[in-house]
Motif scaffolding. Structure first.
Motif, PDB file in Angstrom:
ATOM      1  N   ASP A  36       0.843  -1.191   0.000  1.00 22.05           N
ATOM      2  CA  ASP A  36       0.000   0.000   0.000  1.00 22.05           C
ATOM      3  C   ASP A  36       0.883   1.248   0.000  1.00 22.05           C
ATOM      4  N   ASP A  37       1.175   1.745  -1.202  1.00 22.58           N
ATOM      5  CA  ASP A  37       2.056   2.905  -1.353  1.00 22.58           C
ATOM      6  C   ASP A  37       1.494   4.148  -0.667  1.00 22.58           C
ATOM      7  N   ALA A  38       0.185   4.356  -0.745  1.00 24.58           N
ATOM      8  CA  ALA A  38      -0.425   5.536  -0.125  1.00 24.58           C
ATOM      9  C   ALA A  38      -0.298   5.485   1.393  1.00 24.58           C
ATOM     10  N   LEU A  39      -0.434   4.304   1.979  1.00 22.02           N
ATOM     11  CA  LEU A  39      -0.288   4.160   3.425  1.00 22.02           C
ATOM     12  C   LEU A  39       1.149   4.481   3.851  1.00 22.02           C
ATOM     13  N   LEU A  40       2.122   4.020   3.082  1.00 23.21           N
ATOM     14  CA  LEU A  40       3.517   4.340   3.378  1.00 23.21           C
ATOM     15  C   LEU A  40       3.727   5.853   3.343  1.00 23.21           C
ATOM     16  N   ALA A  41       3.215   6.506   2.308  1.00 18.86           N
ATOM     17  CA  ALA A  41       3.355   7.965   2.207  1.00 18.86           C
ATOM     18  C   ALA A  41       2.655   8.658   3.377  1.00 18.86           C
ATOM     19  N   ALA A  42       1.446   8.218   3.713  1.00 19.53           N
ATOM     20  CA  ALA A  42       0.712   8.824   4.835  1.00 19.53           C
ATOM     21  C   ALA A  42       1.507   8.686   6.126  1.00 19.53           C
ATOM     22  N   HIS A  43       2.098   7.523   6.333  1.00 19.38           N
ATOM     23  CA  HIS A  43       2.891   7.294   7.544  1.00 19.38           C
ATOM     24  C   HIS A  43       4.066   8.275   7.605  1.00 19.38           C
ATOM     25  N   GLU A  44       4.816   8.372   6.534  1.00 21.65           N
ATOM     26  CA  GLU A  44       5.990   9.254   6.559  1.00 21.65           C
ATOM     27  C   GLU A  44       5.589  10.722   6.694  1.00 21.65           C
ATOM     28  N   PHE A  45       4.527  11.137   6.047  1.00 24.12           N
ATOM     29  CA  PHE A  45       4.041  12.508   6.242  1.00 24.12           C
ATOM     30  C   PHE A  45       3.620  12.717   7.698  1.00 24.12           C
ATOM     31  N   GLY A  46       3.046  11.704   8.309  1.00 20.92           N
ATOM     32  CA  GLY A  46       2.612  11.805   9.697  1.00 20.92           C
ATOM     33  C   GLY A  46       3.752  12.133  10.648  1.00 20.92           C
ATOM     34  N   HIS A  47       4.980  11.742  10.275  1.00 14.88           N
ATOM     35  CA  HIS A  47       6.147  12.057  11.110  1.00 14.88           C
ATOM     36  C   HIS A  47       6.457  13.553  11.149  1.00 14.88           C
ATOM     37  N   ASP A  48       5.818  14.338  10.313  1.00 10.95           N
ATOM     38  CA  ASP A  48       5.973  15.791  10.429  1.00 10.95           C
ATOM     39  C   ASP A  48       5.462  16.262  11.790  1.00 10.95           C
ATOM     40  N   TRP A  49       4.512  15.487  12.370  1.00  7.68           N
ATOM     41  CA  TRP A  49       3.899  15.875  13.644  1.00  7.68           C
ATOM     42  C   TRP A  49       4.029  14.822  14.732  1.00  7.68           C
ATOM     43  N   TYR A  50       4.010  13.537  14.359  1.00  8.50           N
ATOM     44  CA  TYR A  50       3.864  12.467  15.342  1.00  8.50           C
ATOM     45  C   TYR A  50       4.981  11.431  15.264  1.00  8.50           C
ATOM     46  N   GLY A  51       5.205  10.759  16.381  1.00 11.03           N
ATOM     47  CA  GLY A  51       6.145   9.646  16.439  1.00 11.03           C
ATOM     48  C   GLY A  51       5.437   8.337  16.149  1.00 11.03           C
ATOM     49  N   HIS A  52       6.161   7.251  16.330  1.00 12.78           N
ATOM     50  CA  HIS A  52       5.574   5.931  16.126  1.00 12.78           C
ATOM     51  C   HIS A  52       4.613   5.586  17.253  1.00 12.78           C
ATOM     52  N   SER A  53       3.562   4.856  16.904  1.00 17.46           N
ATOM     53  CA  SER A  53       2.618   4.347  17.891  1.00 17.46           C
ATOM     54  C   SER A  53       3.069   2.944  18.311  1.00 17.46           C
ATOM     55  N   THR A  54       2.282   2.304  19.142  1.00 16.54           N
ATOM     56  CA  THR A  54       2.615   0.952  19.588  1.00 16.54           C
ATOM     57  C   THR A  54       1.792  -0.109  18.852  1.00 16.54           C
ATOM     58  N   VAL A  55       1.075   0.278  17.816  1.00 14.92           N
ATOM     59  CA  VAL A  55       0.273  -0.650  17.032  1.00 14.92           C
ATOM     60  C   VAL A  55       1.204  -1.566  16.236  1.00 14.92           C
ATOM     61  N   GLN A  56       0.830  -2.833  16.091  1.00  7.74           N
ATOM     62  CA  GLN A  56       1.694  -3.818  15.444  1.00  7.74           C
ATOM     63  C   GLN A  56       1.866  -3.579  13.942  1.00  7.74           C
ATOM     64  N   CYS A  57       0.780  -3.291  13.230  1.00  8.99           N
ATOM     65  CA  CYS A  57       0.847  -3.108  11.781  1.00  8.99           C
ATOM     66  C   CYS A  57       0.089  -1.848  11.382  1.00  8.99           C
ATOM     67  N   ALA A  58       0.682  -1.073  10.499  1.00 12.96           N
ATOM     68  CA  ALA A  58       0.035   0.143  10.013  1.00 12.96           C
ATOM     69  C   ALA A  58      -1.234  -0.202   9.235  1.00 12.96           C
ATOM     70  N   ALA A  59      -2.241   0.643   9.378  1.00  9.02           N
ATOM     71  CA  ALA A  59      -3.509   0.499   8.664  1.00  9.02           C
ATOM     72  C   ALA A  59      -4.169   1.877   8.620  1.00  9.02           C
ATOM     73  N   TRP A  60      -5.267   1.971   7.913  1.00 14.03           N
ATOM     74  CA  TRP A  60      -5.959   3.249   7.737  1.00 14.03           C
ATOM     75  C   TRP A  60      -6.974   3.538   8.836  1.00 14.03           C
ATOM     76  N   ASP A  61      -7.069   2.741   9.870  1.00 15.15           N
ATOM     77  CA  ASP A  61      -8.124   2.881  10.867  1.00 15.15           C
ATOM     78  C   ASP A  61      -8.141   4.220  11.593  1.00 15.15           C
ATOM     79  N   SER A  62      -6.978   4.777  11.880  1.00  6.80           N
ATOM     80  CA  SER A  62      -6.875   6.009  12.672  1.00  6.80           C
ATOM     81  C   SER A  62      -5.463   6.556  12.516  1.00  6.80           C
ATOM     82  N   PRO A  63      -5.217   7.788  12.968  1.00  5.42           N
ATOM     83  CA  PRO A  63      -3.838   8.284  12.940  1.00  5.42           C
ATOM     84  C   PRO A  63      -2.891   7.383  13.735  1.00  5.42           C
TER      85      PRO A  63
END
Length: 191
Positions: free
Chosen positions: A154-181
């Motif tokens: 999921d290329d868009a999810l990867l991009a969303a994750h990296e853009f999210g680092h402009d504001w946020y650090g890593h969460s403790t969720v096991q696998c990235a998904a679109w459910d929430s920030p």
């Protein structure tokens, strides 16, 4: 009868929206909003040094998560963020521009034109602070982003994750998904 069916249909839509967007956050035990939960990254990015990278790895999907339903997109208009940012898609990312724009749309206030250069690479990223199979990196909370689009499903999810680092650090969720920030900000994208 038709009016009653329309009202029930509307109520069902509201319940579905609440379950879709609120339940995943509650399920991971988050009692705070992602902005509060992860604000240490936004503040810590400057304290740690402007070039501290945040890498994202790709891992096989754990058996416990295989076959689970996923939300396929953020809410319309994206999730709110503490500040507006801009990004530029470099020439290396032109073949992936649509997916990058889709990932950027996950965050309100993230606009194309100027700002963070987003580059695409042809293999795992080695200079992102360790880890193996690193497919994305954001240096200095938005100074530069690199993406290995061939490394994820999921290329868009990867991009969303990296853009999210402009504001946020890593969460403790096991696998990235679109459910929430919070789920977008998992340190791993499961393939």
């Amino acid at each position: 009868m038709a009016r009653k069916l329309l009202v029930l249909s509307g109520l069902a839509s509201v319940v579905l929206a609440v379950v879709t967007y609120a339940a995943p956050v509650a399920a991971i035990g988050a009692s705070e909003t992602p902005a509060h939960q992860e604000s240490a990254h936004a503040e810590g990015a400057h304290a740690e040094g402007a070039s501290t990278p945040h890498g994202t790895s790709v891992i096989p999907t754990p058996a416990a998560l295989k076959g689970k339903a996923k939300v396929l997109a953020p809410p319309p208009g994206g999730w709110s963020v503490p500040s507006q940012r801009n990004y530029t898609i470099t020439a290396s990312c032109q073949p992936h521009a649509a997916a990058i724009r889709q990932g950027a749309a996950a965050w309100q206030g993230l606009r194309e034109g100027g700002g963070t250069p987003v580059e695409c690479v042809n293999g795992y990223i080695a200079d992102c602070g360790g880890g193996s199979n690193v497919v994305g990196c954001n240096w200095g909370a938005g100074q530069r982003i690199a993406l290995y689009m061939g490394g994820v499903n999921d290329d868009a999810l990867l991009a969303a994750h990296e853009f999210g680092h402009d504001w946020y650090g890593h969460s403790t969720v096991q696998c990235a998904a679109w459910d929430s920030p919070t789920t977008v900000m998992s340190p791993s994208i499961c393939n």
